[in-house]
Write a protein that holds these residues in place. Structure first.
Motif, short mmCIF file in Angstrom:
data_model
loop_
_atom_site.label_atom_id
_atom_site.label_comp_id
_atom_site.label_asym_id
_atom_site.label_seq_id
_atom_site.Cartn_x
_atom_site.Cartn_y
_atom_site.Cartn_z
N GLY A 310 0.81 -1.21 0.00
CA GLY A 310 0.00 0.00 0.00
C GLY A 310 0.84 1.25 0.00
N LEU A 311 1.86 1.29 0.84
CA LEU A 311 2.75 2.45 0.88
C LEU A 311 3.48 2.64 -0.44
N ASP A 312 3.93 1.53 -1.04
CA ASP A 312 4.64 1.61 -2.32
C ASP A 312 3.73 2.10 -3.44
N VAL A 313 2.51 1.59 -3.47
CA VAL A 313 1.57 1.98 -4.53
C VAL A 313 1.22 3.46 -4.43
N ILE A 314 1.06 3.96 -3.21
CA ILE A 314 0.81 5.39 -3.03
C ILE A 314 1.98 6.21 -3.56
N ALA A 315 3.21 5.82 -3.17
CA ALA A 315 4.40 6.58 -3.59
C ALA A 315 4.56 6.55 -5.11
N LEU A 316 4.32 5.41 -5.73
CA LEU A 316 4.45 5.30 -7.18
C LEU A 316 3.41 6.17 -7.89
#
Length: 389
Positions: A310-316
């Motif tokens: 979830g954190l990675d998808v937000i940052a991307l």
């Protein structure tokens, strides 16, 4: 900054499967807000009673054999609106506890309440002082904090301390708007979850149903392994961010950019990994096969992976969309606020370390710790040996 970077973007359409698409309502994304119309649609569709078995007027979504259907529903609702998903997951959790631990008359009474449209929830968090206590005369004193749906959940399942220190489950009967204080819920995201403090002082056993025996609430693996349900909702939030990411790239003519494709590809890997892990965690939790600590360890593995995804998808998505994604007019702005807030579940380090400790101490090979539920490993091995022999 390119001119198209600040173009408004319509919200991606909800899945058109006739189940619960279109639940979200942007107007309710406000401090003290509540998704009234979305919950009303769930009520009209019969989804508030769907977790109950058919004998109690439901669709059996809490039965182990229906775990894939329940998981899919939780993800679908979370994909459309995480605040609604959080509330529905609490509703399902409460009914699952009722079905597991209540006596038959109590289960029938509460099933009738669900069929009549009452919203259930689980409120177990307490303030540092003034937690909920049940005295020897059957009276309640104290509060629950961080209670999602405060003022709107009319059948909350709560835990109350009794004289010997153990906790007893109660489902209380509340009137809409009663006893709720939402003033402290000024969160970055999940604003429409109506999270607040509820004071139960003055109520008692006469105002609710006792569920099970003392300390049933924390029995394992059901207690910790039940985290798969909120993971399913979080997965829906991850998928919503990726849909918005894709829609923006297509609408702004940047879908052919190889750098954008690489970021979007990373997001897809994160989402698909989460989907597979959540599906397996749900099945392992439903089967309850093997030692409780092993069931819990796999759910905690999935929990760590979904949080990071979830954190990675937000940052991307932020990097691809840029400043436009931070404007209130852009659908990403609320999606990433809600997802980032909902990902903040209690004790993530404890869950991750517990999973790692279990795997490190296990005597079996790592690949054998969590066989797929329903798969006869002993029968499968000879066939594999024949295939490679």
């Amino acid at each position: 900054m390119p001119p198209h970077a600040l173009l408004p973007l319509a919200r991606p359409p909800a899945p058109d499967d006739g189940l619960c698409g279109g639940l979200g309502d942007e107007a309710e994304d406000a401090h003290g807000g509540f998704p009234t119309r979305a919950i009303a649609r769930l009520r009209r569709s019969g989804l508030l009673s769907a977790p109950l078995p058919a004998a109690l007027g439901g669709r059996g979504l809490c039965e182990p054999g229906r775990v894939d259907a329940l998981r899919g529903l939780l993800t679908e609702i979370g994909r459309d609106d995480l605040a609604v998903g959080r509330l529905y997951e609490g509703h399902v959790n409460a009914l699952a506890l009722v079905l597991r631990y209540a006596d038959e008359p109590g289960a029938w009474r509460l099933a009738r309440d669900a069929a009549q449209g009452h919203l259930f929830g689980v409120w177990n968090t307490e303030p540092a002082e003034g937690g909920l206590v049940l005295d020897g005369a059957g009276g309640l004193h104290g509060s629950k904090s961080y209670a999602s749906g405060a003022g709107f959940v009319t059948r909350p399942l709560v835990t109350a301390r009794i004289a010997d220190g153990r906790r007893l489950m109660l489902v209380m009967r509340l009137e809409p708007g009663a006893r709720a204080d939402l003033s402290a819920w000024r969160a970055h995201g999940m604003r429409a979850s109506a999270t607040g403090t509820v004071d139960f002082s003055g109520l008692g056993l006469r105002d609710g149903e006792v569920i099970g025996a003392p300390d049933d609430y924390g029995r394992q693996p059901f207690f910790f392994a039940g985290a798969w349900r909120f993971l399913a909702v979080q997965l829906g939030g991850i998928e919503a961010v990726i849909e918005t990411h894709r829609a923006h790239l297509v609408a702004t003519g940047r879908a052919e950019d190889p750098h954008q494709q690489a970021r979007f590809g990373q997001a897809m890997v994160a989402a698909e990994t989460s989907r597979l892990l959540v599906a397996r965690a749900a099945r392992i939790a439903a089967a309850e096969a093997g030692p409780p600590e092993r069931v819990i360890a796999y759910v905690n593995l999935a929990r760590a992976a979904v949080e990071q995804a979830g954190l990675d998808v937000i940052a991307l998505a932020q990097r691809s969309i840029g400043l436009a994604g931070f404007l209130e007019s852009h659908p990403l702005e609320r999606l990433m606020r809600d997802l980032a807030t909902y990902l903040r579940q209690p004790a993530p380090d404890f869950a991750l370390a517990g999973m790692a400790a279990h795997a490190l101490a296990a005597g079996e090979p790592l690949h054998a710790l969590w066989p797929d539920p329903g798969l006869d490993e002993g029968a499968a091995l000879p066939r594999v040996a024949e295939a490679v022999g």
